[in-house]
Write a protein that holds these residues in place. Structure first.
Motif, short mmCIF file in Angstrom:
data_model
loop_
_atom_site.label_atom_id
_atom_site.label_comp_id
_atom_site.label_asym_id
_atom_site.label_seq_id
_atom_site.Cartn_x
_atom_site.Cartn_y
_atom_site.Cartn_z
N ALA A 145 0.85 -1.20 0.00
CA ALA A 145 0.00 0.00 0.00
C ALA A 145 0.88 1.25 0.00
N PHE A 146 0.53 2.19 -0.86
CA PHE A 146 1.25 3.46 -0.93
C PHE A 146 0.54 4.48 -0.06
N ASP A 147 1.25 4.99 0.90
CA ASP A 147 0.66 5.96 1.81
C ASP A 147 1.53 7.23 1.78
N PRO A 148 1.14 8.23 1.00
CA PRO A 148 1.97 9.44 0.93
C PRO A 148 1.89 10.32 2.16
N TYR A 149 0.94 10.04 3.07
CA TYR A 149 0.74 10.89 4.24
C TYR A 149 1.47 10.40 5.47
N ASN A 150 1.84 9.14 5.50
CA ASN A 150 2.52 8.58 6.66
C ASN A 150 3.64 7.66 6.16
N ARG A 151 4.78 8.21 6.00
CA ARG A 151 5.88 7.35 5.56
C ARG A 151 7.22 8.02 5.88
N ASN A 152 8.21 7.18 6.01
CA ASN A 152 9.59 7.61 6.22
C ASN A 152 10.46 6.78 5.28
N THR A 153 11.08 7.46 4.34
CA THR A 153 11.95 6.74 3.40
C THR A 153 13.24 7.53 3.24
N GLY A 154 14.24 6.84 2.81
CA GLY A 154 15.52 7.50 2.57
C GLY A 154 16.44 6.58 1.80
N GLY A 155 17.46 7.16 1.27
CA GLY A 155 18.42 6.35 0.53
C GLY A 155 19.64 7.16 0.16
N VAL A 156 20.69 6.46 -0.08
CA VAL A 156 21.95 7.08 -0.48
C VAL A 156 22.47 6.31 -1.68
N GLY A 157 23.02 7.04 -2.63
CA GLY A 157 23.62 6.38 -3.79
C GLY A 157 24.94 7.03 -4.15
N ILE A 158 25.86 6.26 -4.62
CA ILE A 158 27.13 6.78 -5.10
C ILE A 158 27.34 6.24 -6.50
N GLY A 159 28.13 6.96 -7.29
CA GLY A 159 28.37 6.51 -8.64
C GLY A 159 29.64 7.10 -9.20
N ALA A 160 30.00 6.61 -10.35
CA ALA A 160 31.20 7.09 -11.03
C ALA A 160 30.93 7.09 -12.52
N GLN A 161 31.48 8.08 -13.18
CA GLN A 161 31.42 8.15 -14.64
C GLN A 161 32.84 8.34 -15.15
N TRP A 162 33.21 7.56 -16.11
CA TRP A 162 34.58 7.62 -16.61
C TRP A 162 34.54 7.52 -18.12
N ASN A 163 35.19 8.48 -18.76
CA ASN A 163 35.28 8.49 -20.21
C ASN A 163 36.49 7.65 -20.61
N TRP A 164 36.24 6.56 -21.31
CA TRP A 164 37.32 5.64 -21.67
C TRP A 164 37.98 6.02 -23.00
N ASP A 165 37.54 7.13 -23.61
CA ASP A 165 38.11 7.54 -24.89
C ASP A 165 39.34 8.42 -24.64
N PHE A 166 40.41 7.79 -24.17
CA PHE A 166 41.61 8.54 -23.81
C PHE A 166 42.29 9.16 -25.02
N PHE A 167 42.19 8.53 -26.17
CA PHE A 167 42.87 9.05 -27.36
C PHE A 167 42.28 10.39 -27.79
N THR A 168 40.97 10.52 -27.69
CA THR A 168 40.34 11.80 -28.03
C THR A 168 40.75 12.87 -27.03
N THR A 169 40.79 12.51 -25.77
CA THR A 169 41.20 13.46 -24.73
C THR A 169 42.64 13.90 -24.96
N LEU A 170 43.52 12.96 -25.25
CA LEU A 170 44.92 13.32 -25.51
C LEU A 170 45.05 14.17 -26.76
N ALA A 171 44.25 13.87 -27.79
CA ALA A 171 44.29 14.68 -29.01
C ALA A 171 43.81 16.10 -28.74
N ASN A 172 42.75 16.24 -27.95
CA ASN A 172 42.25 17.57 -27.59
C ASN A 172 43.30 18.35 -26.79
N GLU A 173 43.99 17.64 -25.88
CA GLU A 173 45.06 18.31 -25.12
C GLU A 173 46.16 18.78 -26.06
N GLY A 174 46.51 17.96 -27.04
CA GLY A 174 47.54 18.35 -28.00
C GLY A 174 47.14 19.58 -28.81
#
Length: 198
Positions: free
Chosen positions: A58-87
């Motif tokens: 049952a969904f009760d929007p008037y009486n509830r306690n919820t919480g959560g935590v999330g962590i994440g990571a994003q990594w660009n694996w296209d190192f050659f493009t990054t190195l070319a842009n740096e050049g």
């Protein structure tokens, strides 16, 4: 030279352009590292006029306690493009730095040329003032001589022509001196003409 290096707009543009490109290069370097992020959510709701629902379904929007935590990571694996842009960024920075060196040398040469023209215009003005005074004296002398009948009209006409030419030369010298000051102000990057400088 110091005032020119400080106030010349082209040099300021190059200097600020180099700073901006270096900042972009640093931003591009950060693309090689992962982006870590964390997020959280907390909801607390209580209504004393409603019975809380004890069912997990049952969904009760008037009486509830919820919480959560999330962590994440994003990594660009296209190192050659990054190195070319740096050049590319490094090449642009090198180009701007070379332009800055050449601009400083070129502006110094331009300043020397303008200062030489200014000195020449001052000398020309002094010589034209002397010629102007001599022409005036000659005209006065010939006018007085003609009025008493001692000189011919040809001498008087020659004195008038010489006076007109020296006057023209004098005002041209004044104009050239003012233009030399204006060119010096343009070269330095601020108004330095006597009487106009701030």
């Amino acid at each position: 030279v110091a005032k020119m290096l400080e106030t010349r707009p082209e040099l300021s543009q190059l200097y600020n352009g180099i700073i901006a490109k270096k900042a972009l290069l640093e931003a591009e370097r950060t693309n090689k590292y992962p982006i870590l992020f964390a997020g959280g959510m907390l909801t607390f709701a209580h209504a004393n006029v409603r019975e809380p629902q004890q069912s997990a379904y049952a969904f009760d929007p008037y009486n509830r306690n919820t919480g959560g935590v999330g962590i994440g990571a994003q990594w660009n694996w296209d190192f050659f493009t990054t190195l070319a842009n740096e050049g590319v960024m490094r090449a642009e920075i090198d180009e701007l730095e070379r332009k800055q060196v050449y601009a400083k040398a070129g502006f110094r040469m331009e300043l020397k040329k303008v200062l030489a023209e200014l000195a020449e215009a001052k000398v020309r003005l002094g010589a034209s003032k002397d010629a102007y005074q001599i022409g005036r004296k000659w005209l006065v002398s010939e006018t007085m001589g003609y009025s008493v009948g001692l000189t011919e009209v040809k001498n008087l006409v020659d004195a008038y022509l010489a006076r007109a030419k020296t006057a023209k030369d004098h005002w041209e010298a004044v104009f050239k001196l003012n233009m030399a000051w204006a060119e010096l102000s343009r070269t330095v990057g601020i108004e330095i003409t006597p009487g106009l400088a701030l």
